[in-house]
Design a protein around this motif. Structure first.
Motif, PDB file in Angstrom:
ATOM      1  N   GLU A 133      25.223  67.530  -5.021  1.00 30.89           N
ATOM      2  CA  GLU A 133      24.682  67.887  -3.711  1.00 30.89           C
ATOM      3  C   GLU A 133      25.721  67.699  -2.616  1.00 30.89           C
ATOM      4  O   GLU A 133      25.938  68.576  -1.774  1.00 30.89           O
ATOM      5  CB  GLU A 133      23.455  67.021  -3.437  1.00 30.89           C
ATOM      6  N   LYS A 134      26.369  66.520  -2.622  1.00 32.35           N
ATOM      7  CA  LYS A 134      27.380  66.249  -1.610  1.00 32.35           C
ATOM      8  C   LYS A 134      28.596  67.145  -1.809  1.00 32.35           C
ATOM      9  O   LYS A 134      29.218  67.609  -0.823  1.00 32.35           O
ATOM     10  CB  LYS A 134      27.802  64.778  -1.660  1.00 32.35           C
ATOM     11  N   ASN A 135      28.935  67.393  -3.066  1.00 30.83           N
ATOM     12  CA  ASN A 135      30.057  68.281  -3.370  1.00 30.83           C
ATOM     13  C   ASN A 135      29.858  69.663  -2.741  1.00 30.83           C
ATOM     14  O   ASN A 135      30.789  70.255  -2.181  1.00 30.83           O
ATOM     15  CB  ASN A 135      30.201  68.400  -4.887  1.00 30.83           C
ATOM     16  N   ASN A 136      28.652  70.158  -2.791  1.00 33.94           N
ATOM     17  CA  ASN A 136      28.352  71.489  -2.234  1.00 33.94           C
ATOM     18  C   ASN A 136      28.361  71.495  -0.712  1.00 33.94           C
ATOM     19  O   ASN A 136      28.526  72.557  -0.096  1.00 33.94           O
ATOM     20  CB  ASN A 136      26.996  71.971  -2.748  1.00 33.94           C
ATOM     21  N   ASN A 137      28.164  70.304  -0.114  1.00 35.81           N
ATOM     22  CA  ASN A 137      28.083  70.235   1.343  1.00 35.81           C
ATOM     23  C   ASN A 137      29.426  69.937   2.017  1.00 35.81           C
ATOM     24  O   ASN A 137      29.539  70.009   3.242  1.00 35.81           O
ATOM     25  CB  ASN A 137      27.072  69.160   1.760  1.00 35.81           C
ATOM     26  N   ILE A 138      30.432  69.547   1.224  1.00 34.78           N
ATOM     27  CA  ILE A 138      31.758  69.277   1.797  1.00 34.78           C
ATOM     28  C   ILE A 138      32.552  70.576   1.798  1.00 34.78           C
ATOM     29  O   ILE A 138      32.901  71.102   0.740  1.00 34.78           O
ATOM     30  CB  ILE A 138      32.499  68.187   0.993  1.00 34.78           C
ATOM     31  N   GLY A 139      32.824  71.070   2.973  1.00 39.11           N
ATOM     32  CA  GLY A 139      33.491  72.371   3.083  1.00 39.11           C
ATOM     33  C   GLY A 139      34.886  72.274   3.645  1.00 39.11           C
ATOM     34  O   GLY A 139      35.475  71.174   3.754  1.00 39.11           O
ATOM     35  N   PRO A 140      35.460  73.386   4.033  1.00 41.43           N
ATOM     36  CA  PRO A 140      36.836  73.440   4.555  1.00 41.43           C
ATOM     37  C   PRO A 140      37.078  72.537   5.766  1.00 41.43           C
ATOM     38  O   PRO A 140      38.169  72.004   5.921  1.00 41.43           O
ATOM     39  CB  PRO A 140      37.016  74.911   4.919  1.00 41.43           C
TER      40      PRO A 140
END
Length: 440
Positions: free
Chosen positions: A366-373
């Motif tokens: 979940e957190k992986n998907n929310n960390i962006g550029p």
């Protein structure tokens, strides 16, 4: 060898041992006299009753568990250079330890800190006025200098640079120390326990590499988690998850974990046969005389071994048009993904006090998907800033050491009476210390 000189009187314990041996053979002689034929048949049965044990064997040694993470090593190194380059002082082990207690809540004694400094490649050098200067070994500094030079050249050439790393999260993960906590001199929380999930991933200022996330349940909940990511598993991840999702001509930045450094072909060692040594030299077109002896051949091999050493993962990446460079030891500040791990672990810690393996994996994803550029850009900029800082003070390190006029009477450059780092571990508490470079 002085204590073994002939004619030197034996101490009471040694005299008792000699007397016991004498009594043993005297008893054996009596047994032989009584039963010539059965003596040799019964000797094994007779000696089975003689059992000797090592005193205190089996009792676990009390070990001081010092939970240092890689950022703590950065703090130690930076503090040493702050003493020298900013305060213009020569730090001792004791005053360095006092500062570390304030900065990172350092729990170790002076002996522990000596071991850590030696492990990090620091040593004390004697100056002409008999003062001791704490300096990094030249080979350690050289690795950092080469990395800084190479990463800058790659950036200037426009190569796509990707940073990868491994970490882990406990199912009972509690909020621990982060990069920000260090700057605020925060106190480190107790390390969480429970089942562990290993995380392997890669990314850069554009974000995570799509499809490269690997989550693996750790079999051992307390040992070194690096052992569970063996070379074969890591290479499978490279081939199946990372490489297919990398842009052409990318550069992968990695650390020096054991499975990163598996050799594709092992170069000869001193025990290699002479024909194999000659074959290796011929393969690499290295001039040699086949008639010379093995030690002479091996000396030639040692001079060229590093140049022709090839790691398995380097070959895999080169086959697909990519390049690998390795971080210098104890420099997580050069790897932006280290700060990404902190964000992921904080997210898991907020979820629950105790979680299952499945729920922890879900929270990580979940957190992986929310960390962006945007988040990645910040941590990448921070890494570049750290690189630039080291580039600026590397010349200052040279100047400072020259000003101190290092005593060079000993070719090794080390003080003969170095009481700080070269103490025998047998005479100190070092043998009872376990250094745990824990959560990344």
């Amino acid at each position: 060898m002085d204590k073994f000189k002939r004619g030197k009187p034996l101490k009471s314990q040694a005299r008792q041992m000699v007397f016991n041996v004498y009594l043993y053979f005297l008893n054996e002689a009596n047994v032989f006299e009584k039963d010539h034929d059965g003596y040799f048949n019964k000797i094994q049965d007779r000696n089975q009753s003689m059992k000797f044990s090592t005193p205190k064997k089996g009792k676990p040694k009390s070990r001081f568990r010092l939970g240092l993470d890689d950022f703590d090593y950065c703090v130690i190194r930076n503090m040493i250079y702050n003493f020298q380059l900013t305060l213009k002082e020569l730090p001792t082990v004791n005053n360095l330890r006092k500062k570390l207690i304030e900065a990172i809540d350092f729990k170790g004694c002076a002996e522990t800190l000596r071991l850590i400094l030696k492990e990090m490649g620091f040593r004390f050098l004697k100056t002409e006025n008999n003062r001791r200067l704490l300096m990094e070994k030249h080979d350690i500094r050289l690795k950092r200098i080469k990395y800084l030079r190479e990463i800058q050249q790659l950036r200037n050439s426009g190569r796509n640079i990707v940073f990868m790393d491994e970490s882990y999260v406990h199912t009972s993960h509690a909020k621990g120390k982060t990069w920000q906590d260090i700057s605020k001199k925060g106190i480190k929380q107790p390390i969480s326990k429970g089942e562990r999930i290993i995380i392997v991933h890669a990314g850069n200022e554009k974000g995570f590499v799509p499809g490269a996330l690997m989550l693996h349940k750790c079999v051992d909940s307390e040992g070194d988690y690096h052992k569970e990511i063996n070379a074969e598993r890591y290479q499978t991840w490279l081939r199946n998850q990372l490489i297919p999702n990398l842009p052409p001509n990318s550069v992968l930045v990695i650390d020096n974990a054991p499975y990163h450094n598996k050799l594709s072909v092992k170069p000869p060692n001193s025990n290699t046969t002479k024909p194999q040594m000659i074959a290796w030299l011929q393969q690499h077109n290295i001039p040699h005389d086949p008639k010379i002896l093995k030690p002479d051949l091996y000396e030639i091999i040692k001079r060229h071994k590093e140049k022709y050493t090839e790691f398995a993962i380097d070959r895999i990446m080169e086959e697909h048009g990519h390049k690998i460079i390795r971080l210098p030891p104890y420099h997580p500040d050069f790897n932006p993904i280290e700060n990404i791990w902190s964000q992921i672990k904080q997210h898991v810690a907020k979820k629950n006090i105790a979680m299952t393996v499945t729920s922890v994996k879900h929270a990580i994803s979940e957190k992986n998907n929310n960390i962006g550029p945007e988040e990645w850009k910040k941590v990448c900029d921070h890494a570049v800033k750290c690189e630039d800082e080291y580039r600026k003070f590397e010349p200052r390190i040279d100047s400072f050491s020259d000003e101190m006029i290092i005593y060079t009477g000993d070719s090794s450059g080390e003080s003969e009476n170095d009481q700080e780092l070269n103490k025998s571990s047998d005479e100190s508490t070092m043998s009872g210390i376990e250094i745990l470079p824990d959560s990344d």
